[in-house]
Design a protein around this motif. Structure first.
Motif, mmCIF file in Angstrom:
data_model
loop_
_atom_site.group_PDB
_atom_site.id
_atom_site.type_symbol
_atom_site.label_atom_id
_atom_site.label_comp_id
_atom_site.label_asym_id
_atom_site.label_seq_id
_atom_site.Cartn_x
_atom_site.Cartn_y
_atom_site.Cartn_z
ATOM 1 N N ARG A 214 0.826 -1.208 0.000
ATOM 2 C CA ARG A 214 0.000 0.000 0.000
ATOM 3 C C ARG A 214 0.857 1.254 0.000
ATOM 4 N N VAL B 203 -7.356 1.192 -4.538
ATOM 5 C CA VAL B 203 -7.207 1.265 -3.081
ATOM 6 C C VAL B 203 -7.804 2.569 -2.555
ATOM 7 N N GLU C 90 -10.804 2.923 0.078
ATOM 8 C CA GLU C 90 -10.654 3.659 1.335
ATOM 9 C C GLU C 90 -11.685 4.774 1.449
#
Length: 121
Positions: free
Chosen positions: A32, A95, A99
């Motif tokens: 990440r 991602v 999120e």
């Protein structure tokens, strides 16, 4: 014979996966925190492709034939590093969208809990 080839390929893969610099870089970029480094990692492909070019000139001018294996590994590593840039951008977008939706659902659930009237008995 087939079993020997199978085990040799497994051990070569494990060695390449753990010790080769491009695989280490790719493993770091796929985390990440490392996704933002995908585009700069593409620049590392330049030395690999340049080395492959130099080795092909050496081979063409009468160098040993086993250098072809190193050329193949250098080209493969260069292509892997070129590919990680666009892939990391797509993964980073996925991602961040994930999120964002998690934060939004958490915020909505908190607002829903606060907005509910309490019934006193």
């Amino acid at each position: 014979m087939f079993r020997l080839i199978w085990f040799a390929s497994i051990h070569i893969r494990v060695f390449m996966r753990r010790r080769m610099p491009t695989n280490i870089v790719l493993d770091k970029v796929r985390t990440r925190r490392g996704l933002k480094w995908g585009i700069p990692a593409m620049l590392l492909a330049i030395p690999y492709l340049y080395a492959a070019s130099l080795l092909t000139v050496i081979i063409r001018d009468g160098g040993p034939g086993w250098l072809n294996l190193i050329v193949l590994v250098a080209i493969w590593s260069g292509l892997k590093l070129l590919w990680i840039g666009p892939v990391s951008l797509v993964l980073l977008a996925r991602v961040r969208i994930h999120e964002h939706t998690e934060r939004r659902t958490e915020r909505n659930s908190r607002e829903h809990v606060i907005a509910e009237p309490t019934v006193s008995a």
